[in-house]
Design an enzyme around this catalytic site. Structure first.
Site, PDB file in Angstrom:
ATOM      1  CG  HIS A 225      -2.051   1.105   0.770  1.00 21.46           C
ATOM      2  ND1 HIS A 225      -2.956   1.000  -0.259  1.00 21.46           N
ATOM      3  CD2 HIS A 225      -2.180   2.354   1.242  1.00 21.46           C
ATOM      4  CE1 HIS A 225      -3.611   2.139  -0.382  1.00 21.46           C
ATOM      5  NE2 HIS A 225      -3.154   2.974   0.519  1.00 21.46           N
ATOM      6  CE1 TYR A 229      -2.005   7.933  -0.688  1.00 18.61           C
ATOM      7  CE2 TYR A 229      -2.092   5.649   0.042  1.00 18.61           C
ATOM      8  CZ  TYR A 229      -2.731   6.836  -0.268  1.00 18.61           C
ATOM      9  OH  TYR A 229      -4.079   6.920  -0.177  1.00 18.61           O
ATOM     10  CG  HIS A 376      -8.593   1.761  -7.854  1.00 18.98           C
ATOM     11  ND1 HIS A 376      -9.053   3.008  -7.494  1.00 18.98           N
ATOM     12  CD2 HIS A 376      -7.570   1.490  -7.005  1.00 18.98           C
ATOM     13  CE1 HIS A 376      -8.346   3.455  -6.479  1.00 18.98           C
ATOM     14  NE2 HIS A 376      -7.426   2.556  -6.160  1.00 18.98           N
ATOM     15  CG  PHE A 377      -3.954  -0.817 -10.300  1.00 17.62           C
ATOM     16  CD1 PHE A 377      -3.246  -0.975 -11.466  1.00 17.62           C
ATOM     17  CD2 PHE A 377      -4.460  -1.954  -9.665  1.00 17.62           C
ATOM     18  CE1 PHE A 377      -3.051  -2.219 -12.026  1.00 17.62           C
ATOM     19  CE2 PHE A 377      -4.267  -3.208 -10.225  1.00 17.62           C
ATOM     20  CZ  PHE A 377      -3.567  -3.343 -11.404  1.00 17.62           C
ATOM     21  CG  HIS A 378      -4.600   0.462 -15.636  1.00 18.96           C
ATOM     22  ND1 HIS A 378      -4.646  -0.748 -15.001  1.00 18.96           N
ATOM     23  CD2 HIS A 378      -3.588   0.364 -16.526  1.00 18.96           C
ATOM     24  CE1 HIS A 378      -3.704  -1.549 -15.492  1.00 18.96           C
ATOM     25  NE2 HIS A 378      -3.041  -0.893 -16.423  1.00 18.96           N
ATOM     26  NE  ARG A 441      -6.165  -7.619  -9.830  1.00 19.12           N
ATOM     27  CZ  ARG A 441      -5.436  -7.031  -8.872  1.00 19.12           C
ATOM     28  NH1 ARG A 441      -5.878  -6.969  -7.626  1.00 19.12           N
ATOM     29  NH2 ARG A 441      -4.268  -6.506  -9.133  1.00 19.12           N
ATOM     30  NE  ARG A 442      -3.064 -10.400  -9.335  1.00 18.92           N
ATOM     31  CZ  ARG A 442      -3.330 -10.060  -8.076  1.00 18.92           C
ATOM     32  NH1 ARG A 442      -4.325 -10.616  -7.428  1.00 18.92           N
ATOM     33  NH2 ARG A 442      -2.585  -9.177  -7.476  1.00 18.92           N
TER      34      ARG A 442
END
Lengths: 554, 49
Positions: A225, A229, A376-378, A441-442
């Protein structure tokens, strides 16, 4: 805020090291981007990989190159240059350590990449046990982490020298922010170093037969996590301290910026359980506690949003803008150094909203392990962060190579930003919706025995291939711009913009530089959030797992 | 006519260059967006589980 001793130009010797980092970062972007394109094409169901190349192999290459290599190299190069610009040229000793760090990271990257190409390490960038890679892969990743520590040590040395030479003064804002990020990275990567050194390496070398899966996943997410950041804070450095100068405005508040970075240091780490909400073997009470701490991270994010809106509005009104949103129109939309990072900032609104959903315990069950998370993380990493990194590239690379961003390249850069935005709207948008419909996913393409639910996903997968293709075009444009700025743009002086605070009398409180205090609270929060669950996991551990290799050989 | 002039004068007075009302409106929009997206997935959860 910046001292008079600071130089306006990054010393060419420091510039060379920063550029070395950027070359590796952009090679990673090119190769990783190609893999991303191939993945979306495979998942559309219209394309099969040739020559026995495996989907999970290219997925690993994409994740490792984009998530670990591109980011770490770019961030270390940028922070190294930002400290040189604001806290003074690095000493020969610091520079030497920086170079050693760069080479250790590069050798580690080559080791890990070789094993993935040999089909010895298709374990994805999270390298979850009990998937077992070749030991050289884990050793390579260790080298990347150790190299980044050396890079960080070089930055800390220069910051410490500035503090010695300027007693009682708050350090330059950009240097302070870079050091917060470096310190957070070092504390966080201790977790991944622990799982690799004490669990995965001995296990992959055959010294032990089994691995404790829960402990290794927990150590990974203790690191995983704050890793996100670590990607985000350099973008925030640009938003807080560089963008105000580019638009011709002022930093809304130097102290607010520093406080938000300290809050990120405190609350980014003791929150890894929100990635493990569906994981058995962790007491729900501790998951609850870490979810609360996760929600604390929303505070500095909202402080950032407020501060940026305020910077823009103050600037706009100083230019005579009126009305509620008149200031929005007078922002310098024709300047790629502003517009491209701005697209990144705007994308962080849906990205952050998705993050709050992911971290909410019950709603995590709706989206867990679905392609929503990939969407989301894209948005967070691959849009907000990456477009800001591109925005930094547009002035930092010519600054370091003694060239200029020409009008033509500026125009191409703005086109590049919008191409990226359109491609990502298709790809990430479709991923979010498909995830809400349960799409995993994956996973490579499958119709799951033509089940009705899997059939619902196909149109979204085709939309992802369309988006992926547009994004790959964006990558090609970015490579053209990077190569131009590094080697072909006309010689000249490109500014390294460093913002000034609106109120220069407002001196940042010295308590912000009290590392004993902040590291003490960071350690206390980590111990509070992790000690008892860890004891519980180890005392009540199930039998360890042997390794699995779920992919074929060449 | 005189009245209209008076009105314009008043308007310039309100438009203070240090005003942050656009920022206030923006953060409210942001807050509403967060609540709406959160609630929409929350209702999806209630519907499914």
């Amino acid at each position: 805020m910046s001292s008079q001793t600071t130089k306006l130009k990054v010393d060419p010797r420091d510039g060379k090291l920063a550029m070395a980092h950027f070359y590796v970062a952009f090679i990673a972007l090119t190769l990783g981007g190609l893999m991303g394109l191939l993945q979306t094409l495979v998942r559309s169901g219209k394309f099969e990989l040739p020559w026995g190349i495996d989907y999970y192999q290219i997925l690993t290459v994409h994740g490792v190159l984009m998530g670990l290599v591109l980011t770490t190299f770019f961030i270390m190069g940028f922070q190294y240059a930002a400290i040189s610009r604001t806290a003074g040229t690095h000493s020969p000793a610091a520079r030497r350590i920086g170079w050693i760090g760069f080479w250790v990271m590069t050798v580690g990257t080559i080791m890990a990449a070789t094993m993935v190409l040999l089909k010895e390490a298709s374990v994805l960038y999270t390298f979850y046990a009990p998937l077992k890679a070749h030991w050289i892969f884990y050793l390579g990743m260790t080298f990347v982490v150790i190299g980044s520590w050396l890079d960080g040590a070089a930055q800390i040395m220069t910051y410490a020298r500035w503090r010695r030479e300027n007693p009682g003064k708050p350090s330059p804002l950009l240097s302070f922010m870079a050091i917060i990020n470096t310190v957070m990275w070092i504390v966080a990567s201790l977790g991944v170093a622990a799982t690799v050194l004490f669990q995965l390496l001995p296990w992959s070398l055959g010294l032990v037969d089994t691995v404790d899966v829960l402990v290794s996943r927990t150590l990974f997410w203790y690191f995983g996590h704050p890793l996100v950041y670590f990607w985000l804070l350099p973008a925030y450095m640009c938003w807080y301290a560089i963008i105000p100068k580019i638009i011709g405005g002022k930093i809304f508040s130097d102290s607010l910026a520093r406080l938000s970075f300290i809050l990120f240091l405190l609350f980014s780490i003791p929150v890894g359980f929100h990635h493990q909400l569906t994981e058995p073997g962790i007491d729900p009470a501790w998951k609850f506690l870490q979810v609360i701490l996760t929600f604390m991270v929303i505070i500095p994010s909202l402080m950032t949003a407020f501060s940026l809106f305020a910077t823009f509005e103050r600037f706009g009104r100083s230019k005579g803008a009126t009305g509620l949103f008149g200031w929005f129109k007078v922002l310098p939309w024709k300047d790629a150094r502003f517009t491209v990072p701005f697209i990144g900032m705007a994308s962080f609104i849906p990205a952050g909203a998705g993050g709050i959903i992911n971290a909410s315990n019950q709603m995590n069950q709706v989206v867990h392990n679905t392609i929503w998370v990939t969407g989301h993380f894209h948005l967070t990493a691959a849009t907000s962060v990456v477009l800001t990194f591109f925005g930094i590239t547009f002035w930092l690379v010519p600054h370091l190579t003694g060239r200029v961003l020409t009008k033509a390249m500026n125009k191409l850069a703005i086109i590049q930003g919008w191409v990226w935005f359109i491609g990502m709207a298709f790809m990430s948008g479709a991923m979010h919706f498909q995830g809400l419909l349960g799409g995993p996913r994956r996973s490579a393409y499958s119709t799951y025995g033509d089940s009705a639910q899997a059939m619902e996903w196909i149109p979204y997968q085709i939309a992802q291939a369309v988006g992926g293709s547009i994004l790959f075009l964006g990558i090609i444009l970015m490579i053209i711009i990077f190569v131009n700025l590094a080697f072909f743009a006309p010689k000249g002086e490109e500014e390294f913009p460093v913002g000034e605070a609106e109120n220069l009398d407002e001196k940042a409180p010295m308590i912000f530089e009290n590392w004993k205090l902040w590291l003490g609270i960071t350690a206390a929060l980590i111990l509070f959030a992790y000690t008892i669950p860890f004891i519980d996991m180890i005392q009540n551990a199930p039998p360890g797992s042997p390794g699995f290799k779920t992919w074929g050989s060449w | 006519m005189a009245k209209a002039e008076l009105k314009t004068n008043k308007k310039t007075e309100i438009e203070d260059s240090s005003s942050l009302k656009g920022t206030l409106a923006s953060v409210f929009f942001l807050g509403i967006f967060l609540v709406v997206t959160w609630l929409s997935v929350y209702f999806l959860f209630l519907d499914r589980f």
